[in-house]
Design an enzyme around this catalytic site. Structure first.
Site, short mmCIF file in Angstrom:
data_model
loop_
_atom_site.label_atom_id
_atom_site.label_comp_id
_atom_site.label_asym_id
_atom_site.label_seq_id
_atom_site.Cartn_x
_atom_site.Cartn_y
_atom_site.Cartn_z
N GLY A 9 0.80 -1.21 0.00
CA GLY A 9 0.00 0.00 0.00
C GLY A 9 0.83 1.26 0.00
O GLY A 9 0.64 2.15 0.81
N SER A 11 1.37 3.56 -2.58
CA SER A 11 1.13 4.57 -3.61
C SER A 11 0.60 5.88 -3.06
O SER A 11 0.54 6.88 -3.76
CB SER A 11 0.15 4.02 -4.67
OG SER A 11 -1.11 3.74 -4.08
N SER A 12 0.20 5.87 -1.78
CA SER A 12 -0.34 7.09 -1.17
C SER A 12 -0.26 6.97 0.35
O SER A 12 0.10 5.93 0.89
CB SER A 12 -1.81 7.30 -1.60
OG SER A 12 -2.61 6.22 -1.14
N GLY A 13 -0.59 8.06 1.03
CA GLY A 13 -0.73 8.04 2.48
C GLY A 13 0.50 7.62 3.24
O GLY A 13 1.63 7.98 2.90
N ILE A 14 0.29 6.83 4.29
CA ILE A 14 1.38 6.39 5.17
C ILE A 14 2.43 5.60 4.38
O ILE A 14 3.63 5.78 4.58
CB ILE A 14 0.83 5.53 6.32
CG1 ILE A 14 -0.13 6.34 7.20
CG2 ILE A 14 1.96 4.97 7.16
CD1 ILE A 14 -0.86 5.51 8.24
N GLY A 15 1.98 4.72 3.50
CA GLY A 15 2.91 3.88 2.75
C GLY A 15 3.85 4.70 1.88
O GLY A 15 5.06 4.46 1.85
N TYR A 141 -14.00 -2.65 10.53
CA TYR A 141 -12.62 -2.16 10.53
C TYR A 141 -11.93 -2.52 11.84
O TYR A 141 -10.80 -3.04 11.83
CB TYR A 141 -12.62 -0.64 10.32
CG TYR A 141 -11.24 -0.07 10.12
CD1 TYR A 141 -10.53 -0.30 8.94
CD2 TYR A 141 -10.64 0.72 11.10
CE1 TYR A 141 -9.26 0.22 8.75
CE2 TYR A 141 -9.37 1.26 10.91
CZ TYR A 141 -8.69 1.00 9.74
OH TYR A 141 -7.42 1.51 9.56
#
Length: 265
Positions: A9, A11-15, A141
Site C-alpha cells: 500500500g 502509492s499514497s498516504g502512510i505507505g 474495521y
C-alpha cells in the site's frame, strides 16, 4: 549493503510517506500498489494485490530476483468500512478482512521463508487505534485490524527463534485518502440506526483533520531501528492514544458508555 524494505500500500498516504523517508535514509525500498500508474523517483513501485496469492508471490519473486533478500516488511495496505453491523453486507466485511487481515498474512507467509533463511528480519504490521476497541459503525474495521494485532502477537513468539522481530504500530486518524476509498454501507430509509448517517460526515472530517502521514513515517523509521522492539506501538493525537489507556483501566461498562455517548447511542 542496503537493507531491503518491502511496503504494501505504498502509492499514497502512510505507505508513500514511509517509502520516501526510508529511501532518503539509505534503504532500498520496494512499495506495492494494486494498479501503480508510474514508479516514483525515490523508490520502486510494483503491482501487487494482497487479496491474491499469485499476485503476492509474483511481487516477492521480482524483488528477490533483483535483491536476493528482504530485510523489512511493512504491512500497510488497508481499506476502511463503515456501517451498522445489522445492515453491512457480508461481502463487504469479507473484503475488508481479505485486505486488512488475510492480505497481510499472505505477504507474511511469502516473506517468512526468506527471513528464516537469512536468520534476520523485521515485520511491522500497521493496525489502528480502532483495533483496541469495537467502535460503533466501524465494527468491521475494528475487527479486521484487531485480528491483525492479535496474530502479530502469535507470529512474534513463533519467529523469535529465527532472529525475526515482529510488532505493530497503531495509528490514530491520518490525513490520507482512505475516507474516499471506504466502503460505506448505504444509509437505509427508516433505518433503526439514524446515528450512523449522522456520524458519517464527522468520520470523514476526523480523517481530513488527522495527522500528517510524514509523522507516521518518522515513527515507523524509529520502530524498525529498534534492537528489541515492544509488541505494540501507537501514534496519534492525545485523545486517540489515551483511549487505549482508558480501555485498559476503566470498568468495561463505563468505557462502553463513553463510546456510546460519543456516537449518540
Amino acid at each position: 549493503m542496503k537493507e531491503v524494505v518491502f511496503i504494501t500500500g505504498a502509492s499514497s498516504g502512510i505507505g508513500k510517506a514511509t517509502a520516501i523517508l526510508l529511501a532518503e535514509k539509505g534503504y532500498c525500498v520496494y512499495g506495492t500498489a494494486r494498479n501503480p500508474e508510474e514508479s516514483p523517483e525515490e523508490y520502486n513501485l510494483i503491482p501487487m494485490d494482497v487479496r491474491q496469492e499469485s499476485s503476492v508471490k509474483e511481487a516477492i519473486k521480482k524483488v528477490m530476483e533483483k535483491e536476493q533478500r528482504i530485510d523489512i516488511l511493512i504491512n500497510n495496505a488497508g481499506v476502511g468500512i463503515t456501517g451498522a453491523l445489522e445492515e453491512t453486507p457480508i461481502e463487504a466485511l469479507e473484503n475488508a478482512f481479505q485486505t486488512n487481515f488475510f492480505g497481510a498474512v499472505r505477504v507474511i507467509q511469502a516473506v517468512l521463508p526468506i527471513m528464516r533463511q537469512q536468520r534476520k528480519g523485521f515485520i511491522l504490521n500497521i493496525t489502528s487505534v480502532a483495533a483496541y476497541m469495537g467502535l460503533p459503525f466501524r465494527g468491521g474495521y475494528s475487527a479486521s485490524k484487531g485480528a491483525l494485532s492479535l496474530i502479530t502477537e502469535t507470529l512474534r513468539m513463533e519467529t523469535q527463534q529465527f532472529g525475526i522481530k515482529v510488532c505493530t504500530l497503531a495509528p490514530g486518524d491520518v490525513a490520507t485518502d482512505i475516507a474516499s476509498r471506504r466502503f460505506h454501507t448505504p444509509a437505509q430509509e427508516n433505518s433503526p440506526y439514524p446515528q450512523y448517517t449522522a456520524s458519517l460526515s464527522s468520520m470523514n472530517q476526523q480523517v481530513d483533520e488527522g495527522a500528517d502521514p510524514a509523522i507516521l513515517a518518522q515513527k515507523i523509521y524509529q520502530v524498525i531501528r529498534k534492537k528489541s522492539p515492544k509488541v505494540h506501538y501507537s501514534k496519534g493525537k492525545f485523545l486517540e492514544t489515551f483511549s487505549i489507556f482508558l480501555k485498559k483501566i476503566l470498568p468495561s461498562k463505563y468505557f462502553e458508555r463513553l463510546l456510546m455517548n460519543h456516537y449518540d447511542l
